[in-house]
Design an enzyme around this catalytic site. Structure first.
Site, PDB file in Angstrom:
ATOM      1  CB  CYS A  98       0.086   7.815   4.448  1.00 16.04           C
ATOM      2  SG  CYS A  98      -0.403   6.895   5.929  1.00 16.04           S
ATOM      3  CB  CYS A 103       4.040   7.630  11.628  1.00 14.52           C
ATOM      4  SG  CYS A 103       4.418   8.670  10.193  1.00 14.52           S
TER       5      CYS A 103
END
EC number: 5.1.1.7
Length: 276
Positions: A75, A219
């Site tokens: 991430c 993201c």
């Protein structure tokens, strides 16, 4: 048990960050889901766990859990929050640290202006590395979704991404196509679905439907994957400003077998303690 946490975000992509170095953290999937629940828990897109490194020459171990309780490989926005957290909590005084993840080593760096740059590693394109069910390594794959055939680029940034170019992110069918792409049978481990609008050769707009979390404000790995896909397709030149619903990131990539560099903010919202 009582658990101390920090609530953080990177461009609105929000996290509950847990210090597993100075407190014992062992949570079931049900407890992780409770923490991530925006009505009954703290609320977040993902939970980040800071742990001691398991090998020499590495500063920390970084684990990521989606809101559904499942552990994932990488991430990018979380990595920026990770380095801000370990600095703010006094766990290190290094400007650049080496961190082990499920898919390899990353090297985030705290910049003088407070932003964080993360070496996100080398992108991978072979179908087996995504993983993606296809015979050939090509730049554009055709993916059948909801009676349409979509031109899709597949990229692994340590986690799988499927990126398509759209005329406008404002009208892109993120809510309709996102979950269908995420669970498409050609992606055995599911996939993050990116919808990219080209602004010019150094700027894009992006929305991402994340695997296990749905659409998020931003993201980081999705931004990296989109830029890499755009450069490979001859549509973009490095560096690229990526505008998400939560704000802007800068992504730089020098080409095949070179790492992707991501720069952006990381913010602590509040700290607290929760009974589990």
């Amino acid at each position: 048990m009582k658990l101390k946490f920090s609530k953080m975000h990177g461009l609105g992509n929000d996290f509950v960050v847990l210090d597993g170095v100075r407190q014992s953290v062992s949570l079931s999937p049900e407890q992780l889901c409770y923490l991530a629940d925006r009505h009954f828990g703290v609320g977040c897109d993902q939970i980040l766990l800071v742990e001691k490194a398991s090998q020499p020459g590495i500063d920390f171990r970084y684990r990521i859990f989606n809101a559904d309780g499942g552990e994932v490989e990488q991430c990018g926005n979380g990595a920026r929050c990770f380095v801000r957290f370990v600095h703010d909590e006094g766990l290190t005084d290094k400007r650049e640290i080496r961190v082990e993840t499920m898919r390899g080593i990353i090297s985030p760096r705290l910049e003088g202006d407070g932003n964080v740059t993360v070496d996100m590693g080398i992108p991978r394109f072979l179908p087996a590395e995504i993983p993606f069910l296809a015979e050939d390594d090509v730049i554009i794959h055709l993916l059948d979704v909801a009676d349409e055939t979509l031109e899709t680029s597949v990229v692994s940034m340590g986690n799988p991404h499927a990126v398509q170019v759209v005329d406008s992110v404002d009208t892109a069918p993120v809510g309709e196509h996102g979950p269908l792409i995420e669970k498409h049978p050609r992606f055995p481990l599911r996939v993050n679905a990116g919808f990219m609008q080209i602004v010019d050769r150094h700027a894009i707009k992006l929305r991402v439907y994340e695997r296990g979390s749905g659409e998020t404000m931003a993201c980081g790995t999705g931004a990296c994957a989109a830029v890499v896909a755009g450069i490979r397709r001859g549509l973009l030149d490095s560096p690229v400003r990526v505008t998400t619903r939560g704000g802007d990131l800068t992504i730089a990539w020098g080409g095949d077998e070179r790492p992707v560099l991501m720069t952006g903010p990381a913010v602590t919202v509040f700290t607290g303690e929760i009974e589990l």
